[in-house]
Design an enzyme around this catalytic site. Structure first.
Site, PDB file in Angstrom:
ATOM      1  N   PRO A  33       0.812  -1.214   0.000  1.00  0.00           N
ATOM      2  CA  PRO A  33       0.000   0.000   0.000  1.00  0.00           C
ATOM      3  C   PRO A  33       0.849   1.269   0.000  1.00  0.00           C
ATOM      4  CG  PRO A  33       0.125  -0.923   2.204  1.00  0.00           C
ATOM      5  CD  PRO A  33       0.826  -1.899   1.304  1.00  0.00           C
ATOM      6  N   ARG A  36      -2.437  16.412  -9.225  1.00  0.00           N
ATOM      7  CA  ARG A  36      -3.480  15.402  -9.410  1.00  0.00           C
ATOM      8  C   ARG A  36      -4.766  15.954 -10.029  1.00  0.00           C
ATOM      9  NH1 ARG A  36      -5.631  12.629  -6.069  1.00  0.00           N
ATOM     10  NH2 ARG A  36      -5.558  10.636  -7.152  1.00  0.00           N
ATOM     11  N   CYS A  44       0.821  29.435 -14.805  1.00  0.00           N
ATOM     12  CA  CYS A  44       0.319  29.981 -16.062  1.00  0.00           C
ATOM     13  C   CYS A  44      -0.313  28.883 -16.893  1.00  0.00           C
ATOM     14  CB  CYS A  44       1.450  30.648 -16.835  1.00  0.00           C
ATOM     15  SG  CYS A  44       2.008  32.077 -15.949  1.00  0.00           S
TER      16      CYS A  44
HETATM   17  N1  LLP Z   1       2.676  -1.425  -6.126  1.00  0.00           N
HETATM   18  C1  LLP Z   1       2.825  -1.101  -7.423  1.00  0.00           C
HETATM   19  C2  LLP Z   1       3.534  -2.011  -8.306  1.00  0.00           C
HETATM   20  C3  LLP Z   1       2.310   0.106  -7.903  1.00  0.00           C
HETATM   21  O1  LLP Z   1       2.451   0.410  -9.173  1.00  0.00           O
HETATM   22  C4  LLP Z   1       1.624   0.974  -7.015  1.00  0.00           C
HETATM   23  C5  LLP Z   1       1.112   2.257  -7.482  1.00  0.00           C
HETATM   24  C6  LLP Z   1       1.507   0.599  -5.673  1.00  0.00           C
HETATM   25  C7  LLP Z   1       2.034  -0.616  -5.268  1.00  0.00           C
HETATM   26  C8  LLP Z   1       0.822   1.464  -4.645  1.00  0.00           C
HETATM   27  O2  LLP Z   1      -0.510   1.677  -4.939  1.00  0.00           O
HETATM   28  P1  LLP Z   1      -1.431   2.492  -3.910  1.00  0.00           P
HETATM   29  O3  LLP Z   1      -1.601   1.649  -2.668  1.00  0.00           O
HETATM   30  O4  LLP Z   1      -0.765   3.774  -3.618  1.00  0.00           O
HETATM   31  O5  LLP Z   1      -2.709   2.667  -4.633  1.00  0.00           O
HETATM   32  N2  LLP Z   1      -0.129   8.898  -9.330  1.00  0.00           N
HETATM   33  C9  LLP Z   1      -1.403   8.223  -9.168  1.00  0.00           C
HETATM   34  C10 LLP Z   1      -1.240   6.879  -8.548  1.00  0.00           C
HETATM   35  C11 LLP Z   1      -0.310   5.984  -9.296  1.00  0.00           C
HETATM   36  C12 LLP Z   1      -0.125   4.658  -8.627  1.00  0.00           C
HETATM   37  C13 LLP Z   1       1.008   3.930  -9.240  1.00  0.00           C
HETATM   38  N3  LLP Z   1       1.278   2.663  -8.682  1.00  0.00           N
HETATM   39  C14 LLP Z   1      -2.339   9.109  -8.364  1.00  0.00           C
HETATM   40  O6  LLP Z   1      -1.927  10.188  -7.951  1.00  0.00           O
HETATM   41  O7  LLP Z   1      -3.498   8.766  -8.147  1.00  0.00           O
END
Ligand code: LLP
Length: 456
Positions: A306, A345, A376
């Protein structure tokens, strides 16, 4: 919109990812907003704005809920890893390490931050769909587990590893072919994703990796996406992964580890309703156990990764309100001193947030404003048509749930320096990332000699 619940007194101590505000959010005698015992308007005065604020207790509570739920619901060994792409810093590495967590990294930068932050090497997992040779070498030398994402990883590693010295510890990532409801850009489990091996290629890869001298395949990995509110896709994922685990074991790999990725969503606005951390862990644990029992398989060492749900709601960003533009009958813009460079975001994923004026968080809202950033770019808007009490320049605004994918995705667009970050705990605040100065932005600029005569 109900924005008062997060910091009402005696609030239910929900799973941190189900609160919009950090767990310690409260009101002082003058009904001003306080987090970690620190008045937010005072933090803005002391450190300037924009300012990222991280509430230590909320991060710790999230780590503990993952760890304790795994112990409670999963009968085998387990380890939660923090996906440091959500917010990578020495402080956060050290904090999650002190909670017994491991970490997932995707670059040399994240890897050295984790190592220097005190995460034990054997608790680090290195991801990436296009790792450089240098990155692989650094991971290999430091005994970090390397996730094989594609054939290129295999080919490069073969050249790097010195089998006489030690083997590389490998985890195989595959695309599980599971759809989930989230933003198109943050889905990763569908078949046409750029990450991981195609599931149809798994058998061949298992055969290719059998009895290799340079490495040992110790586990499988899959990740289906991010900001997910349903638990069914993860239940399905467990079944797909255990099936692959069985195949791999039949083909002679020990495959002790099953890493189910991350993806649990958090509450950005009151209409978001993610499951609790405990429930997410319970569903996955039960599904893995069931899938293994069905096949009489030894339970794997369960890992999850996570990111957002560890740090997301622990964080908020403080801004100072500046200019205002009223377009009669249409819109009122209120501008803040940050925007898309510290929180990309909204412009990237049309994400919604919740905000309050920190010194009158419970005041009646009596106007609808659009909170615009200072960059800008017309699309640099953090909140569209949002209800606020009448506000004036100088007021401090807090935007909640900015602990994940804000600082880590920040940029210097318009040559705007990055904000400082502070951590708060029991009435104390400490800087964990210093504010960038405009001069810092010239650090890597080079003016060739022949241009020097134009320079003052
Ligand atoms: N493991 C892998 C292989 C991942 O690619 C990700 C997130 C995670 C774990 C963690 O996922 P989480 O628990 O945070 O959902 N920039 C985007 C989110 C991109 C997530 C990329 N991978 C946003 O701001 O919503």
């Amino acid at each position: 919109m109900d924005i008062s619940t997060p910091f009402e007194e005696n609030q239910d101590q929900l799973s941190p990812n189900r609160n919009i505000a950090p767990l310690t959010a409260a009101l002082d005698k003058e009904k001003r907003l306080v987090v970690g015992g620190c008045r937010l308007s005072k933090l803005a005065e002391d450190y300037g704005t924009p300012l990222y604020v991280i509430d230590e207790l909320t991060v710790r509570a999230s780590c503990r809920e993952y760890r304790d739920s795994l112990i409670k619901y999963y009968p085998g060994d387990s380890l939660p890893l923090y996906a440091s792409k959500a917010n990578s810093s020495l402080l956060l590495s050290s904090l999650v390490a002190s909670e017994g967590m491991g970490i997932d990294v995707v670059s040399e930068g994240e890897l050295i931050t984790a190592l220097k932050g005190g995460i034990p090497n054997h608790k680090i997992v290195f991801h990436g769909n296009n790792k450089s040779k240098d990155e692989l070498l650094l991971a290999y030398k430091n005994d970090v587990k390397i996730v094989l994402d594609n054939q290129f990883d295999i080919d490069q590693l073969k050249e790097i590893v010195e089998p006489d010295v030690k083997k590389a510890r490998l985890i195989l990532r595959f695309t599980p072919g599971i759809e989930c409801h989230t933003h198109e850009y943050i889905k990763t489990g569908h078949i046409d994703s750029k990450f991981g091996f195609d599931p149809d290629a798994l058998n061949d890869i298992f055969i290719q990796l059998k009895d290799i001298e340079w490495g040992e395949l110790v586990g499988l990995h899959a990740h289906i996406g991010s900001q997910i509110f349903e638990v069914e896709p993860h239940r399905d994922l467990a079944e797909v992964m255990v099936k692959a685990l069985q195949k791999g074991r039949e083909l002679g790999h020990s495959l002790e580890i099953l890493n189910v990725g991350g993806g649990l969503g958090i509450r950005y606005t009151s209409s978001d309703d993610p499951p609790s951390i405990a429930h997410w862990v319970e569903v996955i644990s039960n599904a893995v156990v069931e899938a293994c029992n069905k096949r009489s398989l030894k339970l794997p060492f369960l890992m999850c990764e996570p990111g957002r749900s560890i740090v997301g709601t622990s964080g908020l960003t403080l801004y100072r309100i500046g200019s205002r533009k009223e377009i009669p009958g249409l819109k009122t813009y209120v501008a803040i001193d940050g925007g898309m460079s510290d929180n990309p975001r909204p412009i990237t994923y049309q994400s919604s947030y919740t905000a309050v004026l920190v010194d009158k968080p419970l005041a009646k809202t009596n106007e609808i404003v659009t909170i615009a950033g200072k960059h800008c770019e017309s699309g640099d808007v953090l909140l569209n048509d949002f209800p606020l009490p009448i506000c004036s320049s100088g007021d401090v605004l807090a935007v909640f749930s900015t602990g994940a994918y804000n600082s880590s995705m920040s940029s210097n667009y318009n040559r705007i320096p990055k904000p400082a970050a502070v951590i708060v705990l029991e009435k104390t605040s400490e800087v964990i990332q210093r504010r960038e100065l405009p001069e810092d932005l010239l650090r890597n600029d080079i003016l060739p000699d022949r241009f020097m005569e134009n320079v003052r």
